[in-house]
Write an enzyme that holds these catalytic residues in place. Structure first.
Site, PDB file in Angstrom:
ATOM      1  N   LYS A   1     -17.297  -6.376   6.468  1.00 22.32           N
ATOM      2  CA  LYS A   1     -15.940  -7.026   6.705  1.00 22.32           C
ATOM      3  C   LYS A   1     -15.659  -7.230   8.368  1.00 22.32           C
ATOM      4  O   LYS A   1     -16.436  -6.309   9.002  1.00 22.32           O
ATOM      5  CB  LYS A   1     -14.712  -6.536   6.152  1.00 22.32           C
ATOM      6  CG  LYS A   1     -14.640  -6.915   4.793  1.00 22.32           C
ATOM      7  CD  LYS A   1     -13.276  -6.627   4.211  1.00 22.32           C
ATOM      8  CE  LYS A   1     -13.201  -6.621   2.725  1.00 22.32           C
ATOM      9  NZ  LYS A   1     -12.096  -6.392   2.112  1.00 22.32           N
TER      10      LYS A   1
ATOM     11  N   HIS B   1       0.842  -1.244   0.109  1.00 18.33           N
ATOM     12  CA  HIS B   1      -0.041  -0.033   0.101  1.00 18.33           C
ATOM     13  C   HIS B   1       1.049   1.264  -0.213  1.00 18.33           C
ATOM     14  O   HIS B   1       0.573   2.158  -0.846  1.00 18.33           O
ATOM     15  CB  HIS B   1      -0.865   0.145   1.263  1.00 18.33           C
ATOM     16  CG  HIS B   1      -1.895  -1.200   1.215  1.00 18.33           C
ATOM     17  ND1 HIS B   1      -1.818  -1.919   2.410  1.00 18.33           N
ATOM     18  CD2 HIS B   1      -2.906  -1.467   0.486  1.00 18.33           C
ATOM     19  CE1 HIS B   1      -3.026  -2.646   2.313  1.00 18.33           C
ATOM     20  NE2 HIS B   1      -3.525  -2.499   1.156  1.00 18.33           N
TER      21      HIS B   1
ATOM     22  N   SER C   1      -2.899  -7.756   2.960  1.00 20.21           N
ATOM     23  CA  SER C   1      -2.855  -7.514   4.594  1.00 20.21           C
ATOM     24  C   SER C   1      -3.294  -8.894   5.024  1.00 20.21           C
ATOM     25  O   SER C   1      -3.007  -9.254   6.456  1.00 20.21           O
ATOM     26  CB  SER C   1      -4.097  -6.803   4.669  1.00 20.21           C
ATOM     27  OG  SER C   1      -3.768  -5.244   4.442  1.00 20.21           O
TER      28      SER C   1
ATOM     29  N   ARG D   1      -1.849  -5.820  -8.312  1.00 20.51           N
ATOM     30  CA  ARG D   1      -0.677  -6.735  -8.053  1.00 20.51           C
ATOM     31  C   ARG D   1      -0.629  -7.826  -8.920  1.00 20.51           C
ATOM     32  O   ARG D   1       0.560  -8.188  -9.360  1.00 20.51           O
ATOM     33  CB  ARG D   1      -1.087  -7.481  -6.564  1.00 20.51           C
ATOM     34  CG  ARG D   1      -0.802  -6.568  -5.471  1.00 20.51           C
ATOM     35  CD  ARG D   1      -1.379  -7.030  -4.033  1.00 20.51           C
ATOM     36  NE  ARG D   1      -2.768  -7.413  -4.404  1.00 20.51           N
ATOM     37  CZ  ARG D   1      -3.580  -8.184  -3.439  1.00 20.51           C
ATOM     38  NH1 ARG D   1      -3.114  -8.084  -2.353  1.00 20.51           N
ATOM     39  NH2 ARG D   1      -4.880  -8.157  -3.861  1.00 20.51           N
TER      40      ARG D   1
HETATM   41  O1  PNS Z   1      -8.554  -2.411   0.111  1.00 19.17           O
HETATM   42  P1  PNS Z   1      -9.935  -3.245  -0.263  1.00 19.17           P
HETATM   43  O2  PNS Z   1     -10.769  -3.826   0.860  1.00 19.17           O
HETATM   44  O3  PNS Z   1      -9.461  -3.857  -1.672  1.00 19.17           O
HETATM   45  O4  PNS Z   1     -10.735  -1.869  -0.849  1.00 19.17           O
HETATM   46  C1  PNS Z   1     -11.993  -2.232  -1.478  1.00 19.17           C
HETATM   47  C2  PNS Z   1     -12.543  -0.687  -1.608  1.00 19.17           C
HETATM   48  C3  PNS Z   1     -12.933  -0.049  -0.220  1.00 19.17           C
HETATM   49  C4  PNS Z   1     -12.013  -0.041  -2.747  1.00 19.17           C
HETATM   50  C5  PNS Z   1     -14.215  -1.149  -2.061  1.00 19.17           C
HETATM   51  O5  PNS Z   1     -14.904  -2.188  -1.228  1.00 19.17           O
HETATM   52  C6  PNS Z   1     -14.948   0.178  -1.961  1.00 19.17           C
HETATM   53  O6  PNS Z   1     -14.869   1.023  -2.890  1.00 19.17           O
HETATM   54  N1  PNS Z   1     -15.959   0.088  -1.198  1.00 19.17           N
HETATM   55  C7  PNS Z   1     -16.947   1.376  -0.866  1.00 19.17           C
HETATM   56  C8  PNS Z   1     -18.221   0.925  -1.615  1.00 19.17           C
HETATM   57  C9  PNS Z   1     -18.006   1.233  -3.063  1.00 19.17           C
HETATM   58  O7  PNS Z   1     -17.727   2.347  -3.552  1.00 19.17           O
HETATM   59  N2  PNS Z   1     -18.090   0.150  -4.016  1.00 19.17           N
HETATM   60  C10 PNS Z   1     -17.857   0.019  -5.502  1.00 19.17           C
HETATM   61  C11 PNS Z   1     -19.142   0.029  -6.129  1.00 19.17           C
HETATM   62  S1  PNS Z   1     -18.699  -1.191  -7.352  1.00 19.17           S
END
Ligand code: PNS
Length: 171
Positions: free
Chosen positions: A41, A17, A128, A90
């Site tokens: 989560k 990150h 993570s 990644r």
């Molecule tokens: O680090 P992560 O868990 O892979 O991040 C995922 C994240 C936070 C980017 C994604 O789950 C997200 O944007 N969540 C907020 C809700 C949202 O906007 N979803 C996308 C619509 S498809």
């Protein structure tokens, strides 16, 4: 002013990150790292802890701001007046999910573009979840996270193990 939001769970932040944070911060005037309060989560660290850890490890980065958010990433980006969302890629396994998310976000917010940075090769394996798993089994995580994060993880694991021990005793 060019602004980008890098949304994620950051449970906890890894060197992977940080690599994306450093490199994307160099592309914009301000990078806002958005730490998601995700009710679906079950994170190891609370939202406040994740933000605190990120504040510590980014303290030398002048144009990086750490914020928490709930709801959609695009709504958070709009609130921040950011033109871009940043995500790290990644491996090919990330691509399907990331593409779906980027396309959906683009339909919902035409004015916001997602910028993908390919993670530096040395962090291409890193997540993570793996870091937490290695730490839970007593492995060395010093190559995966900064020292302050490694300390926070080991303190958290000790607290979790202690809580489990107390629960087992009382059963
Ligand atoms: O680090 P992560 O868990 O892979 O991040 C995922 C994240 C936070 C980017 C994604 O789950 C997200 O944007 N969540 C907020 C809700 C949202 O906007 N979803 C996308 C619509 S498809």
């Amino acid at each position: 002013m060019k602004k980008a939001v890098y949304p994620g769970s950051f449970d906890p932040v890894t060197y992977g990150h940080l690599d994306v944070i450093r490199r994307s911060a160099a592309l914009v005037d301000e990078l806002i790292v958005g730490v998601l309060q995700n009710n679906h989560k079950n994170p190891l660290f609370s939202l406040e802890e994740r933000v605190k850890i990120l504040l510590e490890v980014t303290k030398d980065m002048n144009n990086v701001r750490i914020e928490s958010f709930t709801g959609l990433s695009i709504d958070f980006a709009r609130k921040c007046e950011a033109q871009f969302l940043v995500r790290g890629l990644r491996a090919i396994t990330d691509f399907d999910y990331e593409l779906q998310m980027a396309q959906t976000n683009r339909i919902m917010a035409r004015e916001i573009d997602t910028i993908f940075l390919t993670t530096s090769l040395e962090y291409a394996y890193l997540s993570s979840s793996t870091v937490k798993e290695v730490a839970f089994y007593g492995g060395d995580i010093s190559q995966f996270v900064p020292p302050s994060v490694a300390e926070a993880i080991s303190r958290k694991i000790m607290a979790v193990q202690e809580a489990n021990r107390v629960t087992c005793k009382s059963n």
